[in-house]
Write a protein that holds these residues in place. Structure first.
Motif, short mmCIF file in Angstrom:
data_model
loop_
_atom_site.label_atom_id
_atom_site.label_comp_id
_atom_site.label_asym_id
_atom_site.label_seq_id
_atom_site.Cartn_x
_atom_site.Cartn_y
_atom_site.Cartn_z
N UNK A 2 10.52 2.88 -7.40
CA UNK A 2 11.35 2.24 -6.39
C UNK A 2 12.72 1.93 -6.96
N UNK A 3 13.75 2.36 -6.24
CA UNK A 3 15.13 2.10 -6.65
C UNK A 3 15.70 0.95 -5.83
N UNK A 4 15.47 0.99 -4.52
CA UNK A 4 16.07 -0.02 -3.65
C UNK A 4 15.35 -0.02 -2.30
N UNK A 5 15.34 -1.19 -1.67
CA UNK A 5 14.89 -1.30 -0.28
C UNK A 5 16.09 -1.75 0.53
N UNK A 6 16.35 -1.04 1.64
CA UNK A 6 17.49 -1.34 2.49
C UNK A 6 16.99 -1.78 3.86
N UNK A 7 17.58 -2.84 4.38
CA UNK A 7 17.30 -3.27 5.75
C UNK A 7 18.32 -2.58 6.65
N UNK A 8 17.82 -1.75 7.54
CA UNK A 8 18.68 -1.01 8.45
C UNK A 8 19.20 -1.95 9.54
N UNK A 9 20.27 -1.58 10.25
CA UNK A 9 20.85 -2.47 11.28
C UNK A 9 19.84 -2.91 12.34
N UNK A 38 12.89 -1.35 7.51
CA UNK A 38 13.04 -1.25 6.06
C UNK A 38 12.90 0.20 5.62
N UNK A 39 13.76 0.60 4.68
CA UNK A 39 13.69 1.95 4.12
C UNK A 39 13.71 1.81 2.60
N UNK A 40 12.74 2.45 1.95
CA UNK A 40 12.67 2.44 0.49
C UNK A 40 13.30 3.72 -0.05
N UNK A 41 14.08 3.58 -1.11
CA UNK A 41 14.65 4.71 -1.83
C UNK A 41 13.91 4.81 -3.15
N UNK A 42 13.32 5.97 -3.42
CA UNK A 42 12.53 6.18 -4.62
C UNK A 42 13.05 7.39 -5.39
N UNK A 43 12.75 7.41 -6.70
CA UNK A 43 13.15 8.54 -7.53
C UNK A 43 12.04 8.83 -8.53
N UNK A 50 0.83 -1.21 0.00
CA UNK A 50 0.00 0.00 0.00
C UNK A 50 0.86 1.26 0.00
N UNK A 51 1.93 1.25 0.77
CA UNK A 51 2.84 2.41 0.82
C UNK A 51 3.47 2.63 -0.55
N UNK A 52 4.00 1.56 -1.15
CA UNK A 52 4.66 1.70 -2.45
C UNK A 52 3.66 2.06 -3.55
N UNK A 53 2.44 1.49 -3.51
CA UNK A 53 1.41 1.85 -4.48
C UNK A 53 1.07 3.33 -4.39
N UNK A 54 0.99 3.85 -3.17
CA UNK A 54 0.67 5.26 -2.96
C UNK A 54 1.75 6.16 -3.57
#
Length: 62
Positions: free
Chosen positions: A41-48, A52-57, A29-33
């Motif tokens: 969406x460029x990448x999803x990173x798992x933080x330590x 999860x953090x999505x990088x978008x452009x 739902x977040x990514x669809x929005x």
């Protein structure tokens, strides 16, 4: 690079970026929005800590 700079004059796409925290239960739902607003969406990173953090452009509007 500001709009009107060298990259823009030569037809290169300039981008704007955003980072978005993702909640596992509502990831789609977040990514669809964001996608409906033109973000890709460029990448999803798992933080330590496991978040999860999505990088978008998307192309910078001139």
């Amino acid at each position: 690079m500001p709009v009107g700079g060298t990259a823009y004059r030569f037809g290169m796409t300039t981008w704007e970026y955003v980072t978005v925290p993702l909640i596992v239960h509502t990831t789609k739902a977040i990514l669809d929005n964001w996608g409906s607003d033109g973000w890709e969406l460029v990448q999803v990173v798992v933080m330590p800590e496991g978040n999860l953090v999505a990088y978008l452009k998307r192309p910078l509007q001139s």
